[in-house]
Design a protein around this motif. Structure first.
Motif, PDB file in Angstrom:
ATOM      1  N   GLY A  64       0.495  -1.139  -0.084  1.00 25.68           N
ATOM      2  CA  GLY A  64      -0.085  -0.071  -0.107  1.00 25.68           C
ATOM      3  C   GLY A  64       0.768   1.312   0.030  1.00 25.68           C
ATOM      4  N   LEU A  65       1.947   1.237   0.865  1.00 28.25           N
ATOM      5  CA  LEU A  65       2.654   2.387   0.996  1.00 28.25           C
ATOM      6  C   LEU A  65       3.747   2.631  -0.603  1.00 28.25           C
ATOM      7  CD1 LEU A  65       4.884   1.955   4.169  1.00 28.25           C
ATOM      8  CD2 LEU A  65       3.133   3.591   3.366  1.00 28.25           C
ATOM      9  N   MET A  66       3.497   1.935  -1.586  1.00 25.20           N
ATOM     10  CA  MET A  66       3.893   2.154  -2.711  1.00 25.20           C
ATOM     11  C   MET A  66       3.146   2.948  -3.901  1.00 25.20           C
ATOM     12  SD  MET A  66       6.358  -1.793  -3.754  1.00 25.20           S
ATOM     13  CE  MET A  66       7.667  -1.982  -2.420  1.00 25.20           C
ATOM     14  N   GLY A  67       1.711   3.245  -3.396  1.00 26.13           N
ATOM     15  CA  GLY A  67       1.164   4.415  -3.738  1.00 26.13           C
ATOM     16  C   GLY A  67      -0.322   3.279  -4.894  1.00 26.13           C
ATOM     17  N   GLY A  68       0.031   2.286  -5.191  1.00 27.04           N
ATOM     18  CA  GLY A  68      -1.460   1.583  -5.755  1.00 27.04           C
ATOM     19  C   GLY A  68      -0.949   1.459  -7.054  1.00 27.04           C
ATOM     20  N   GLY A  69       0.048   0.637  -7.441  1.00 30.97           N
ATOM     21  CA  GLY A  69       0.399   1.345  -8.886  1.00 30.97           C
ATOM     22  C   GLY A  69       1.392   2.544  -9.303  1.00 30.97           C
ATOM     23  N   LYS A  70       2.047   2.968  -8.847  1.00 30.85           N
ATOM     24  CA  LYS A  70       3.367   3.730  -9.154  1.00 30.85           C
ATOM     25  C   LYS A  70       4.458   2.713  -8.594  1.00 30.85           C
ATOM     26  CE  LYS A  70       0.349   7.559  -7.779  1.00 30.85           C
ATOM     27  NZ  LYS A  70       0.034   8.986  -6.704  1.00 30.85           N
TER      28      LYS A  70
ATOM     29  N   TYR B 238      -3.705   4.893   3.273  1.00 27.90           N
ATOM     30  CA  TYR B 238      -4.030   4.297   2.451  1.00 27.90           C
ATOM     31  C   TYR B 238      -3.981   2.666   2.760  1.00 27.90           C
ATOM     32  CZ  TYR B 238      -4.666   1.269  -1.973  1.00 27.90           C
ATOM     33  OH  TYR B 238      -4.465   0.149  -2.556  1.00 27.90           O
ATOM     34  N   ALA B 239      -2.141   3.259   3.369  1.00 27.62           N
ATOM     35  CA  ALA B 239      -1.409   1.255   3.374  1.00 27.62           C
ATOM     36  C   ALA B 239      -2.816   0.645   4.734  1.00 27.62           C
ATOM     37  CB  ALA B 239       0.111   1.598   3.777  1.00 27.62           C
ATOM     38  N   ALA B 240      -2.893   0.747   5.324  1.00 21.92           N
ATOM     39  CA  ALA B 240      -3.581   1.173   6.384  1.00 21.92           C
ATOM     40  C   ALA B 240      -5.373  -0.021   6.663  1.00 21.92           C
ATOM     41  CB  ALA B 240      -3.833   2.354   8.085  1.00 21.92           C
ATOM     42  N   GLY B 241      -5.687   1.107   5.686  1.00 19.95           N
ATOM     43  CA  GLY B 241      -6.826   0.877   5.240  1.00 19.95           C
ATOM     44  C   GLY B 241      -6.614  -0.659   4.317  1.00 19.95           C
ATOM     45  N   TYR B 242      -5.714  -0.566   3.341  1.00 14.88           N
ATOM     46  CA  TYR B 242      -5.498  -1.192   2.340  1.00 14.88           C
ATOM     47  C   TYR B 242      -5.259  -2.632   3.106  1.00 14.88           C
ATOM     48  CZ  TYR B 242      -3.425  -3.098  -1.979  1.00 14.88           C
ATOM     49  OH  TYR B 242      -3.641  -4.184  -2.982  1.00 14.88           O
TER      50      TYR B 242
END
Length: 344
Positions: A108-114, A194-198
């Motif tokens: 999730g820390l990687m930004g979702g596709g980035k 976002y990473a936590a929610g993921y």
């Protein structure tokens, strides 16, 4: 946007150039392990080499040959490590769940596709953790599974190096793996939220498939992993595209599995399907999902082709549907402001 505009966006085919080298690599690397496994009478474990031969080229992007081979090698090592972790933590949830959620948080820390190649390598390794943890019988065949997986890796390396030698090109700019790793170690609050929610969405999915006793529940969890993105609209689109594409893929796979009972003919068909895999993925998410579903179902049903067993396609569609619904719940967990905005 009108309903018609949303439908057009979901079904849109992007006019991208065809990745011919990657298409040839996928075709050869997917079929060669199966051919050898069929000769050796080890078809059930040869499918792991075939899957490795298909997935590894999907993480190959144009750059120098050295960079591409290093990326493929790193991806293979991460996938092998993920499978080993999954098998070791089978029926040990106290170890499995923290390891899985930690990897998902990093993803999730990687930004979702980035995150480019490193992000995709991590995603593939998480799939292996899930497969190993949910399939306890794999530990009894660990050595042949790893052997065929390594064979799939060798097929990718040899085929890619040969094609690059025969068709030289100027390498396109690429993001170095070290740069991606540094960017994933961030203090940016929004990315950690976002990473936590993921990770929370994956935990919710694990609990849900366990309560519902979903057959091959890790497929549903894997669907959530693939679909969710930081942007709400993109996540919803991907959920619809994933289910529609899988539905189309299951129908096509059913026709093939029901009518083709020769493993040799199935391998030829699989080679053609895997050849168009990279092309379909860059053209449209729903089209890529359809081709991926056909390819995976043919591979997984290869040992049962003579019986024309349609159980696996049905399970795949059910798990994908449940995964899409869980992903929509996960989207709300990642973006709780949507609920408050609606209420206000």
């Amino acid at each position: 946007m009108s309903l018609r505009e949303h439908v057009d966006e979901v079904l849109r085919i992007n006019p991208m150039p065809s990745p011919w080298p990657r298409m040839f690599v996928c075709a050869f690397s997917t079929t060669i392990p199966l051919v050898i496994g069929l000769f050796m009478g080890q078809l059930p474990v040869a499918i792991f080499g075939s899957l490795m031969g298909f997935l590894l080229p999907l993480n190959d992007h144009l750059g120098t040959l050295g960079h591409r081979l290093w990326t493929i090698t790193l991806t293979f090592l991460m996938m092998a490590a993920g499978l080993s972790l999954g098998i070791l933590t089978h029926q040990h949830n106290a170890l499995f769940i923290p390891i899985l959620l930690g990897l998902v948080y990093w993803l999730g820390l990687m930004g979702g596709g980035k995150g480019a190649e490193l992000e995709r390598a991590l995603l593939f390794s998480i799939f292996q953790v899930l497969a190993g943890a949910y399939s306890g019988a794999l530990e009894h065949y660990f050595v042949p599974i790893v052997s065929y997986a390594f064979l799939g890796y060798l097929c990718v390396v040899v085929t890619l190096a040969t094609l690059v030698f025969l068709r030289r090109h100027n390498p396109n700019p690429f993001t170095r793996l070290r740069t991606t790793l540094k960017e994933s170690i961030t203090t940016e609050k929004s990315r950690h939220l976002y990473a936590a929610g993921y990770a929370l969405a994956i935990l919710f999915s694990l609990i849900a498939v366990d309560i519902l006793k979903v057959d091959h529940g890790y497929w549903a969890v894997g669907t959530v992993l693939i679909i969710m993105r930081p942007e709400i609209k993109q996540s919803v689109y991907r959920s619809i595209q994933r289910f529609f594409g899988t539905l189309v893929g299951v129908i096509v796979a059913d026709l093939i599995i029901y009518s083709v009972h020769s493993p040799w003919l199935a391998i030829v068909i699989l080679g053609l399907v895997s050849f168009w895999g990279p092309w379909s993925i860059i053209r449209s998410y729903w089209l890529g999902s359809a081709v991926m579903a056909v390819m995976l179902l043919i591979i997984l049903d290869m040992p049962n082709l003579q019986r024309g067993d349609l159980h696996t396609p049905t399970v795949r569609l059910t798990a994908t549907g449940i995964g899409c619904l869980l992903a929509l719940v996960g989207i709300l967990l990642v973006n709780p402001q949507v609920l408050f905005r609606r209420r206000s």
